[in-house]
Scaffold this active site. Structure first.
Site, PDB file in Angstrom:
ATOM      1  CG  LEU A 208      -1.971  -1.053   1.402  1.00  0.00           C
ATOM      2  CD1 LEU A 208      -2.665  -0.915   2.763  1.00  0.00           C
ATOM      3  CD2 LEU A 208      -2.989  -1.001   0.277  1.00  0.00           C
ATOM      4  CG  ASP A 209       0.240   4.426  -2.805  1.00  0.00           C
ATOM      5  OD1 ASP A 209       0.994   3.585  -3.334  1.00  0.00           O
ATOM      6  OD2 ASP A 209      -0.622   5.079  -3.421  1.00  0.00           O
ATOM      7  CE  LYS A 210       5.415   9.058   4.567  1.00  0.00           C
ATOM      8  NZ  LYS A 210       6.366  10.179   4.393  1.00  0.00           N
TER       9      LYS A 210
ATOM     10  CB  THR B 167      -2.937   3.877   1.165  1.00  0.00           C
ATOM     11  OG1 THR B 167      -2.860   4.670  -0.019  1.00  0.00           O
ATOM     12  CG2 THR B 167      -4.222   3.059   1.133  1.00  0.00           C
TER      13      THR B 167
END
Length: 237
Positions: free
Chosen positions: A65-67, A69
């Site tokens: 997951l993105d930082k 998110t």
């Protein structure tokens, strides 16, 4: 945009949402990258040793997951399990539902975004853009509520990525005219300070065993999204 300090063993253990012999699902906080960056710093993987729960090795990421998110993140507990999970993700067998709050919003109540994506440029690494010659990217979405804070119209969406492209939901939202609140790359979010990205991996369904129903895990709503979700009709659960 927020930066979260390194999680202690107790902190990351408290974020375990599901645990069995094959995998863990943890509630990733917004603001903490999953991997160690080139400059070092806090990251989620550095705390995985506290998640062995009796096994000889720590778990490993089955996806990312993105930082910024938050929400459901799946870890494989041993090599065979991680390989199986990787194939399930690769072939689209795992169902993923994200909750987002977007600026403005669609006029319809549900729909599908079919918009191919490609890399923005070589300098920007993972950043993406709509690109007719890029990789196919499809997102289903449904309106869960609408509201307003001050003079800003907001829409609460459930978004389900059919494909798993980098930054897919963020680019699809922005390109359709309703960027995700707090998106500092594709939307109108700040470079520093609030609001943090309103993108949360709310629920995941994993068909890990052939003879059993998929494992379904729900992540609680993070603090930074609660005010805008309440404004859109969320009941607090």
């Amino acid at each position: 945009m927020i930066d979260v300090p390194q999680l202690s063993a107790e902190d990351i253990q408290a974020r375990v949402l599901h645990r069995d012999g094959l995998m863990l699902v943890i509630d990733k906080p917004a603001g903490l990258p999953v991997h160690r960056g080139p400059k070092g710093g806090a990251n989620l993987e550095a705390s995985f040793d506290a998640l062995r729960f009796g096994l000889p090795r720590p778990p490993v990421l089955a996806h990312r997951l993105d930082k910024d998110t938050s929400g459901c993140l799946v870890l494989g507990r041993h090599r065979k399990a991680t390989a199986s999970l990787g194939l399930l993700f690769k072939h689209g067998r795992i169902s993923k539902t994200y909750w987002t709050v977007v600026e403005g919003g669609p006029t319809e109540d549900e729909g599908t975004i079919d918009l191919a994506l490609g890399r923005l440029n070589a300098e920007r690494g993972w950043w993406q853009k709509p690109d007719p010659d890029g990789q196919k990217a499809v997102t289903n979405w449904k309106v869960l509520g609408r509201g307003q804070i001050l003079t800003q119209d907001l829409t609460w969406l459930a978004m389900e990525p059919v494909t798993g492209r980098t930054h897919q939901l963020r680019v699809h939202s922005s390109a359709t005219g309703w960027p995700i609140v707090g998106d500092n790359i594709y939307g109108n979010g700040p470079r520093f300070g609030e609001p943090t990205l309103h993108l949360h991996s709310r629920e995941i369904g994993i068909p890990i065993s052939r003879n059993k129903d998929p494992v379904r895990v729900v992540a609680p709503v993070p603090q930074h999204m609660q005010d805008r979700l309440l404004a859109c009709g969320w009941n607090g659960e």
